[in-house]
Design a protein around this motif. Structure first.
Motif, short mmCIF file in Angstrom:
data_model
loop_
_atom_site.label_atom_id
_atom_site.label_comp_id
_atom_site.label_asym_id
_atom_site.label_seq_id
_atom_site.Cartn_x
_atom_site.Cartn_y
_atom_site.Cartn_z
N ASP A 72 67.26 38.75 76.09
CA ASP A 72 66.40 37.58 76.13
C ASP A 72 66.42 36.53 75.02
N PHE A 73 66.34 36.16 73.88
CA PHE A 73 67.04 35.22 73.00
C PHE A 73 68.17 34.52 73.01
N LEU A 74 69.13 34.58 73.75
CA LEU A 74 70.23 33.79 74.10
C LEU A 74 69.36 32.71 74.91
N GLU A 75 69.30 32.37 76.11
CA GLU A 75 68.52 30.84 76.98
C GLU A 75 67.65 30.07 75.93
N PRO A 76 67.02 30.80 74.97
CA PRO A 76 65.72 29.80 73.99
C PRO A 76 66.72 29.31 72.92
N LEU A 77 67.80 30.24 72.69
CA LEU A 77 68.00 29.35 70.88
C LEU A 77 69.12 29.04 71.98
N PHE A 78 69.69 28.72 72.90
CA PHE A 78 70.96 27.45 73.10
C PHE A 78 69.88 26.38 73.59
N THR A 79 68.95 26.03 74.91
CA THR A 79 67.62 24.62 74.48
C THR A 79 66.94 24.55 73.00
N ALA A 80 66.95 25.21 72.33
CA ALA A 80 66.72 24.55 71.12
C ALA A 80 67.95 24.03 70.43
N TYR A 81 69.10 25.06 70.95
CA TYR A 81 70.37 23.90 69.87
C TYR A 81 70.36 22.87 70.34
N GLN A 82 70.11 22.49 72.24
CA GLN A 82 70.21 21.28 72.45
C GLN A 82 69.58 19.92 72.42
N LYS A 83 68.70 20.66 71.92
CA LYS A 83 66.77 19.49 71.69
C LYS A 83 66.91 19.20 69.90
N GLU A 84 67.29 20.46 69.36
CA GLU A 84 67.99 20.33 67.47
C GLU A 84 68.64 19.13 67.20
N GLU A 85 67.41 17.95 66.00
CA GLU A 85 67.76 16.85 65.72
C GLU A 85 68.20 17.07 64.52
N THR A 86 67.76 18.08 63.80
CA THR A 86 68.74 18.26 62.07
C THR A 86 69.53 18.95 61.79
N LEU A 87 70.65 17.52 61.79
CA LEU A 87 71.91 18.43 61.12
C LEU A 87 72.43 19.98 60.62
N PHE A 88 71.46 19.71 59.77
CA PHE A 88 72.20 20.99 59.32
C PHE A 88 71.25 22.23 60.39
N VAL A 89 71.10 21.80 61.08
CA VAL A 89 69.33 23.20 61.59
C VAL A 89 71.12 23.82 62.75
N ARG A 90 71.51 23.24 63.26
CA ARG A 90 72.38 22.73 64.67
C ARG A 90 73.03 23.78 64.69
N GLY A 91 74.26 23.95 63.23
CA GLY A 91 75.19 25.39 63.05
C GLY A 91 74.45 26.43 63.90
N SER A 92 73.31 26.67 63.09
CA SER A 92 72.34 27.90 62.90
C SER A 92 72.58 28.83 64.63
#
Length: 494
Positions: A72-92
């Motif tokens: 259940d976490f995969l889709e929210p994770l990828f959606t959040a990744y696409q929206k993430e603007e803070t560069l040091f967080v994207r790799g997480s």
């Protein structure tokens, strides 16, 4: 512990720190199981935290989701990744996704990877963007593998380095001389120039083959000097001349140095990131999936040599050895031991290995000197089953018996015993090994002809010589084999 931390999370108490404490706690398997069971129907406890205003909270949430790897976490994770603007967080987010089945997302991952590789990046953002590119590439490779090049340089002139047993580089050099080559011995092996690799690929007594491009000169063991040498050398052209294919070369870096792990890790990262950019991403560092290895070896003076190992040039010499156990001898060692002992082996001999393990010693002995009949004895049924598999792979016939050697009898005598003797390890003590040697030399007269030879690879040469002499066996030859730990090849007769 987990219940208390989840209560703090629900109550919004120090969320970022609480997430970190949960990740630390679930390193314990029981705590992980407890959290997984609780989260089974409470996934919404974490998902909203991906929208937190605090960047480190988003980061810790993504990593915790990756630890749990619940579908259940995969889709929210990828959606959040696409929206993430803070560069040091994207790799997480990408790090977290490694633990999921993300195959359906590959087209989107490819698109993002291509976008980042081609876009212009401000200098202050390069570190984070390059890390994101690396993580995206790892995700793609993990699912799709890498496009492999075909080696085509079999008859191109090469400077080859054959790494050998340090005590017997001269022996390998002699074999190369017999092939019509002019080898040079150095501390770790043999250097040879050849425009025909095929004969080298059939030689069984070296450990590894490396290539030494002319333009890769020794340099200081620091990132700046190594990168400068690699860039000046036109390494990419060298690789392309030996291969068919226009895709990037995936490589790993192997540092041979006594420097600490942090130094080596930092050095590897600096080399890899610079090579990737300067080669227009035709040289891509991939520690888990690769076809080339850059071997960087530091010497005592603080300088280093740089060599290349090709995994595109398969080493089929020991492909029969698909099965092994922890104590199995390396096939290259067994092959060299057999070659050293060959002058003492009789043709068409009846051969016995009383501690045969997975059969490597007998198989290599048969390759160097054809036997009439070979028998292998081992007390462990698993080893015998593996030996039978390896022997079938080698296309040989060897008779294996699952039995304690000291209870073994046979209807006729053997001409030779050829074996890797047991040694003290694990629960086996040195005293037990000495007792085994005593039993061994008392046992073998009932199995060996009067002219028979006893060829032993041993970690206990001093004891073996004393016990052999006490049982009227004379030492015909002794070959110091390895210095640390000390091992020897000993040959006895009555």
């Amino acid at each position: 512990m987990i219940d208390a931390l989840l209560t703090r999370l629900k109550d919004g108490i120090e969320i970022r720190q609480t997430l970190s404490k949960i990740r630390q706690a679930i390193k314990d398997e029981e705590a992980f199981s407890d959290l997984y069971n609780i989260m089974w129907d409470q996934t919404n406890l974490l998902i909203p935290l991906l929208q937190s205003e605090d960047a480190k909270t988003r980061k810790n949430t993504a990593l915790l989701m990756g630890d749990l790897a619940m579908d259940d976490f995969l889709e929210p994770l990828f959606t959040a990744y696409q929206k993430e603007e803070t560069l040091f967080v994207r790799g997480s987010y990408l790090t977290a996704m490694k633990n999921f089945d993300y195959e359906e997302l590959l087209p989107k991952l490819h698109k993002q990877y291509d976008k980042l590789c081609t876009q212009k990046t401000a200098e202050e953002n390069k570190k984070h963007i390059e890390e994101e590119i690396r993580l995206l590439r790892e995700l793609i490779i993990e699912e799709e593998g890498i496009p492999m090049h075909t080696f085509t340089g079999m008859n191109r002139k090469h400077q080859c380095v054959l790494l050998t047993n340090r005590n017997h580089a001269d022996f390998v050099a002699t074999q190369l001389t017999e092939l019509g080559l002019k080898p040079t011995v150095f501390s770790a092996g043999v250097h040879v120039v050849t425009d025909a690799l095929e004969p080298l690929l059939s030689l069984r007594t070296y450990q590894e083959m490396l290539f030494e491009p002319d333009m890769l000169k020794p340099c200081s063991f620091d990132a700046k000097a190594i990168v400068s040498m690699l860039l000046q050398s036109d390494l990419l052209t060298f690789l392309q001349q030996d291969h068919k294919g226009d895709t990037p070369f995936y490589y790993r870096i192997e540092l041979k140095s006594n420097k600490d792990l942090r130094f080596k890790s930092d050095l590897t990262k600096k080399i890899a990131s610079t090579l990737e950019l300067e080669s227009n991403r035709m040289l891509l560092n991939s520690p888990s999936h690769y076809e080339i290895e850059l071997r960087i070896i530091e010497n005592e003076e603080g300088n280093c040599s740089i060599m290349v190992k090709y995994f595109t040039l398969p080493d089929h010499r020991f492909s029969y050895r698909t099965e092994s156990v922890a104590a199995s001898i390396k096939p290259t060692d067994a092959a060299l031991l057999a070659a050293l002992a060959q002058p003492y082996m009789a043709e068409d001999a009846q051969v016995l290995d009383p501690f045969c393990g997975v059969g490597t010693m007998l198989i290599e002995r048969q390759k160097i000197q054809k036997a009439n009949t070979s028998y292998g004895i081992d007390i462990y049924p698993t080893a015998i089953a593996k030996a039978q598999e390896n022997t079938q792979n080698a296309g040989q016939i060897i008779h294996y018996i699952n039995k304690d050697f000291f209870n073994f009898t046979h209807e006729y005598l053997f001409d030779e015993i050829f074996t890797n003797m047991p040694f003290a390890a694990g629960k086996t003590t040195q005293q037990e090994i000495v007792q085994l040697y005593e039993q061994f030399f008392k046992k073998i007269p009932s199995l060996l002809t009067k002219e028979g030879k006893v060829i032993l690879y041993t970690h206990n040469a001093t004891e073996a010589k004393k016990i052999a002499a006490k049982n009227s066996y004379k030492l015909l030859a002794a070959f110091p084999y390895r210095n640390k730990p000390r091992t020897d090849l000993l040959i006895f007769s009555r």
